[in-house]
Design an enzyme around this catalytic site. Structure first.
Site, PDB file in Angstrom:
ATOM      1  N   ASP A  43      76.480 -92.934 103.037  1.00 23.75           N
ATOM      2  CA  ASP A  43      75.850 -93.501 104.226  1.00 23.75           C
ATOM      3  C   ASP A  43      76.981 -93.717 105.225  1.00 23.75           C
ATOM      4  O   ASP A  43      77.853 -94.570 105.010  1.00 23.75           O
ATOM      5  CB  ASP A  43      75.160 -94.824 103.859  1.00 23.75           C
ATOM      6  CG  ASP A  43      74.524 -95.500 105.065  1.00 23.75           C
ATOM      7  OD1 ASP A  43      74.965 -95.248 106.205  1.00 23.75           O
ATOM      8  OD2 ASP A  43      73.585 -96.289 104.869  1.00 23.75           O
ATOM      9  N   ALA A  62      73.363 -87.871 111.519  1.00 20.64           N
ATOM     10  CA  ALA A  62      73.121 -88.508 112.821  1.00 20.64           C
ATOM     11  C   ALA A  62      71.764 -89.195 112.817  1.00 20.64           C
ATOM     12  O   ALA A  62      70.873 -88.845 112.037  1.00 20.64           O
ATOM     13  CB  ALA A  62      73.155 -87.462 113.936  1.00 20.64           C
ATOM     14  N   THR A  99      74.727 -83.199 121.983  1.00 21.86           N
ATOM     15  CA  THR A  99      73.393 -82.852 122.470  1.00 21.86           C
ATOM     16  C   THR A  99      73.329 -82.615 123.976  1.00 21.86           C
ATOM     17  O   THR A  99      74.128 -83.183 124.739  1.00 21.86           O
ATOM     18  CB  THR A  99      72.425 -84.008 122.096  1.00 21.86           C
ATOM     19  OG1 THR A  99      71.181 -83.833 122.764  1.00 21.86           O
ATOM     20  CG2 THR A  99      72.965 -85.367 122.504  1.00 21.86           C
ATOM     21  N   ASP A 100      72.349 -81.830 124.366  1.00 24.79           N
ATOM     22  CA  ASP A 100      72.047 -81.637 125.794  1.00 24.79           C
ATOM     23  C   ASP A 100      71.578 -82.954 126.434  1.00 24.79           C
ATOM     24  O   ASP A 100      71.606 -83.097 127.652  1.00 24.79           O
ATOM     25  CB  ASP A 100      70.977 -80.547 125.963  1.00 24.79           C
ATOM     26  CG  ASP A 100      69.735 -80.779 125.113  1.00 24.79           C
ATOM     27  OD1 ASP A 100      69.850 -81.341 123.997  1.00 24.79           O
ATOM     28  OD2 ASP A 100      68.628 -80.404 125.543  1.00 24.79           O
ATOM     29  N   TYR A 123      69.620 -92.644 122.889  1.00 28.18           N
ATOM     30  CA  TYR A 123      70.126 -91.605 121.977  1.00 28.18           C
ATOM     31  C   TYR A 123      71.288 -90.852 122.617  1.00 28.18           C
ATOM     32  O   TYR A 123      72.355 -90.705 122.015  1.00 28.18           O
ATOM     33  CB  TYR A 123      68.985 -90.648 121.602  1.00 28.18           C
ATOM     34  CG  TYR A 123      69.439 -89.375 120.920  1.00 28.18           C
ATOM     35  CD1 TYR A 123      69.867 -89.380 119.592  1.00 28.18           C
ATOM     36  CD2 TYR A 123      69.440 -88.158 121.612  1.00 28.18           C
ATOM     37  CE1 TYR A 123      70.289 -88.206 118.977  1.00 28.18           C
ATOM     38  CE2 TYR A 123      69.850 -86.983 121.001  1.00 28.18           C
ATOM     39  CZ  TYR A 123      70.275 -87.010 119.682  1.00 28.18           C
ATOM     40  OH  TYR A 123      70.697 -85.849 119.073  1.00 28.18           O
ATOM     41  N   LYS A 127      75.280 -90.609 121.500  1.00 29.38           N
ATOM     42  CA  LYS A 127      75.925 -89.321 121.203  1.00 29.38           C
ATOM     43  C   LYS A 127      77.153 -89.111 122.090  1.00 29.38           C
ATOM     44  O   LYS A 127      78.145 -88.534 121.657  1.00 29.38           O
ATOM     45  CB  LYS A 127      74.929 -88.166 121.359  1.00 29.38           C
ATOM     46  CG  LYS A 127      73.793 -88.158 120.348  1.00 29.38           C
ATOM     47  CD  LYS A 127      74.264 -88.000 118.901  1.00 29.38           C
ATOM     48  CE  LYS A 127      74.821 -86.628 118.624  1.00 29.38           C
ATOM     49  NZ  LYS A 127      75.174 -86.473 117.174  1.00 29.38           N
ATOM     50  N   TRP A 145      67.721 -78.677 121.316  1.00 31.08           N
ATOM     51  CA  TRP A 145      66.379 -78.363 120.817  1.00 31.08           C
ATOM     52  C   TRP A 145      66.450 -77.640 119.453  1.00 31.08           C
ATOM     53  O   TRP A 145      65.911 -76.554 119.291  1.00 31.08           O
ATOM     54  CB  TRP A 145      65.622 -77.506 121.840  1.00 31.08           C
ATOM     55  CG  TRP A 145      65.356 -78.143 123.165  1.00 31.08           C
ATOM     56  CD1 TRP A 145      66.039 -79.161 123.765  1.00 31.08           C
ATOM     57  CD2 TRP A 145      64.315 -77.771 124.098  1.00 31.08           C
ATOM     58  NE1 TRP A 145      65.496 -79.437 124.993  1.00 31.08           N
ATOM     59  CE2 TRP A 145      64.436 -78.598 125.228  1.00 31.08           C
ATOM     60  CE3 TRP A 145      63.304 -76.811 124.075  1.00 31.08           C
ATOM     61  CZ2 TRP A 145      63.579 -78.501 126.319  1.00 31.08           C
ATOM     62  CZ3 TRP A 145      62.452 -76.701 125.163  1.00 31.08           C
ATOM     63  CH2 TRP A 145      62.595 -77.554 126.268  1.00 31.08           C
TER      64      TRP A 145
HETATM   65  N1  LIG Z   1      67.537 -82.069 116.494  1.00 27.48           N
HETATM   66  C1  LIG Z   1      67.890 -81.647 117.709  1.00 27.48           C
HETATM   67  O1  LIG Z   1      67.070 -81.172 118.505  1.00 27.48           O
HETATM   68  C2  LIG Z   1      69.325 -81.732 118.144  1.00 27.48           C
HETATM   69  C3  LIG Z   1      69.685 -81.248 119.400  1.00 27.48           C
HETATM   70  C4  LIG Z   1      71.023 -81.307 119.784  1.00 27.48           C
HETATM   71  C5  LIG Z   1      71.967 -81.840 118.930  1.00 27.48           C
HETATM   72  N2  LIG Z   1      71.590 -82.339 117.724  1.00 27.48           N
HETATM   73  C6  LIG Z   1      72.612 -82.900 116.857  1.00 27.48           C
HETATM   74  O2  LIG Z   1      72.795 -82.019 115.766  1.00 27.48           O
HETATM   75  C7  LIG Z   1      73.181 -82.754 114.595  1.00 27.48           C
HETATM   76  C8  LIG Z   1      72.254 -82.385 113.447  1.00 27.48           C
HETATM   77  O3  LIG Z   1      70.930 -82.760 113.793  1.00 27.48           O
HETATM   78  P1  LIG Z   1      69.677 -82.326 112.931  1.00 27.48           P
HETATM   79  O4  LIG Z   1      68.676 -81.782 113.863  1.00 27.48           O
HETATM   80  O5  LIG Z   1      70.099 -81.545 111.718  1.00 27.48           O
HETATM   81  O6  LIG Z   1      69.156 -83.760 112.465  1.00 27.48           O
HETATM   82  P2  LIG Z   1      68.272 -84.176 111.212  1.00 27.48           P
HETATM   83  O7  LIG Z   1      67.506 -83.040 110.667  1.00 27.48           O
HETATM   84  O8  LIG Z   1      67.572 -85.416 111.639  1.00 27.48           O
HETATM   85  O9  LIG Z   1      69.391 -84.538 110.150  1.00 27.48           O
HETATM   86  C9  LIG Z   1      70.218 -85.645 110.277  1.00 27.48           C
HETATM   87  C10 LIG Z   1      70.617 -86.058 108.894  1.00 27.48           C
HETATM   88  O10 LIG Z   1      71.458 -87.218 109.016  1.00 27.48           O
HETATM   89  C11 LIG Z   1      71.090 -88.087 107.986  1.00 27.48           C
HETATM   90  N3  LIG Z   1      71.464 -89.455 108.273  1.00 27.48           N
HETATM   91  C12 LIG Z   1      70.858 -90.348 109.105  1.00 27.48           C
HETATM   92  N4  LIG Z   1      71.466 -91.527 109.033  1.00 27.48           N
HETATM   93  C13 LIG Z   1      72.487 -91.380 108.134  1.00 27.48           C
HETATM   94  C14 LIG Z   1      73.468 -92.247 107.625  1.00 27.48           C
HETATM   95  N5  LIG Z   1      73.546 -93.521 108.016  1.00 27.48           N
HETATM   96  N6  LIG Z   1      74.348 -91.751 106.717  1.00 27.48           N
HETATM   97  C15 LIG Z   1      74.273 -90.471 106.301  1.00 27.48           C
HETATM   98  N7  LIG Z   1      73.341 -89.612 106.731  1.00 27.48           N
HETATM   99  C16 LIG Z   1      72.476 -90.063 107.657  1.00 27.48           C
HETATM  100  C17 LIG Z   1      69.593 -87.959 107.862  1.00 27.48           C
HETATM  101  O11 LIG Z   1      69.239 -88.434 106.606  1.00 27.48           O
HETATM  102  P3  LIG Z   1      67.730 -88.842 106.260  1.00 27.48           P
HETATM  103  O12 LIG Z   1      67.050 -87.524 106.052  1.00 27.48           O
HETATM  104  O13 LIG Z   1      67.872 -89.664 105.043  1.00 27.48           O
HETATM  105  O14 LIG Z   1      67.197 -89.583 107.453  1.00 27.48           O
HETATM  106  C18 LIG Z   1      69.414 -86.459 108.009  1.00 27.48           C
HETATM  107  O15 LIG Z   1      69.503 -85.811 106.779  1.00 27.48           O
HETATM  108  C19 LIG Z   1      73.115 -84.223 115.019  1.00 27.48           C
HETATM  109  O16 LIG Z   1      74.402 -84.639 115.376  1.00 27.48           O
HETATM  110  C20 LIG Z   1      72.225 -84.222 116.232  1.00 27.48           C
HETATM  111  O17 LIG Z   1      72.497 -85.308 117.087  1.00 27.48           O
HETATM  112  C21 LIG Z   1      70.290 -82.275 117.303  1.00 27.48           C
END
Ligand SMILES: NC(=O)c1ccc[n+]([C@@H]2O[C@H](COP(=O)([O-])OP(=O)(O)OC[C@H]3O[C@@H](n4cnc5c(N)ncnc54)[C@H](OP(=O)(O)O)[C@@H]3O)[C@@H](O)[C@H]2O)c1
Length: 273
Positions: A43, A62, A99-100, A123, A127, A145
């Protein structure tokens, strides 16, 4: 700061944080030698577990609930800012994703790395602070996205809604570049050959969420109609940029068009007609 560019990809003790997420899954496929750690194993709101050995951290953990961050910005900051500080405290090269949503969306041409961030919501603010927390040994990869075959994302939500309904209302006044996590994970190897710093890495092309939904239904062979609505009509808690297409003014890798990413994702889900 310089880093060893001899072959940063051939790391022996790489770690993936947030390995249960959609990007974490994709990274585990591209970096099979890296140790994937889910939230249960680390965590990231806590310092690294005792004895954790790493020569590279792929920091995909994240808080990604954009609306939830408005209600509980402190918890979002604990994960995004505190978690990145903890990942950086290992003192080894770090890849972290941003992120965007660090931009306000006022532009109508793509955002490049030198554009000034100005996040609209909690958010995006966390970030942006996380980018600063990543330290000097970091590649900060801003993308947009994200979608993939696992976890929560727009493609999986639309496929579920499309199977249940004849019509879905989708926001048509926000433009971005939907990015397939498989393409983003692959590009990470190339990014790690570049100097540390901020890079914009998102899919080619751009669309609105409504365009994206129509493409999902079309490619999945669903007859579901898309009713185009405004963000104000949709009424999400967090404000989001009206325009957040990212392009690189550096030598960041270019990703395939979002439509190609969508087809790759649907093929992985075994639902390409
Ligand atoms: N999703 C988008 O559209 C988007 C766009 C631009 C950038 N990003 C960035 O890309 C990266 C990856 O995003 P993603 O889309 O893969 O997100 P995701 O599918 O929500 O995955 C995030 C992971 O982080 C885990 N997490 C949350 N809190 C935590 C903690 N305290 N300790 C350890 N793990 C933790 C979550 O675990 P749980 O499953 O247990 O909650 C989940 O497995 C992030 O940095 C995000 O900000 C995302």
């Amino acid at each position: 700061m310089e880093h060893d560019v001899s072959d940063p990809v051939r790391t022996r003790h790489g770690l993936i944080t947030g390995a249960g997420g959609q990007l974490g899954h994709a990274l585990a496929e591209v970096f099979p030698e890296a140790r994937p750690l889910t939230r249960v194993e680390w965590d990231v709101t806590f310092p690294p577990p005792e004895g954790l050995d790493a020569d590279l951290v792929l920091h995909a953990a994240a808080w990604t609930n954009v609306d939830g961050a408005e209600d509980d910005p402190q918890s979002a900051a604990a994960v995004n800012v505190g978690g990145t500080l903890h990942a950086a405290s290992l003192g080894v090269p770090l890849v972290t994703w941003s992120t965007d949503y660090v931009f306000d969306g006022a532009k109508r041409t793509p955002y490049v790395e030198s554009d000034a961030p100005s996040p609209l919501g909690a958010y995006g603010r966390t970030k942006l602070h996380a980018e600063a927390a990543a330290g000097d040994l970091a590649w900060i990869v801003r993308s947009s996205w994200l979608f993939g075959p696992t976890s929560h994302n727009f493609v999986r939500t639309m496929l579920r809604l499309g199977a249940e309904r004849e019509e879905v209302a989708v926001v048509d006044d926000q433009r971005g570049s939907p990015t397939y996590v498989g393409h983003l994970a692959e590009a990470t190897k190339e990014i790690m050959r570049l100097p540390y710093g901020v890079y914009h890495v998102a899919a080619g092309g751009e669309c609105t969420w409504a365009d994206f939904a129509e493409a999902i239904f079309e490619d999945a062979g669903l007859a579901t109609r898309v009713r185009r609505i405004t963000a104000a009509e949709f009424g999400a808690r967090a404000p989001r940029p009206a325009y957040s297409v990212l392009r690189s003014e550096k030598s960041a890798p270019e990703l395939p068009h979002w439509r190609e990413g969508l087809r790759a994702c649907l093929a992985r889900l075994d639902i390409l007609p």
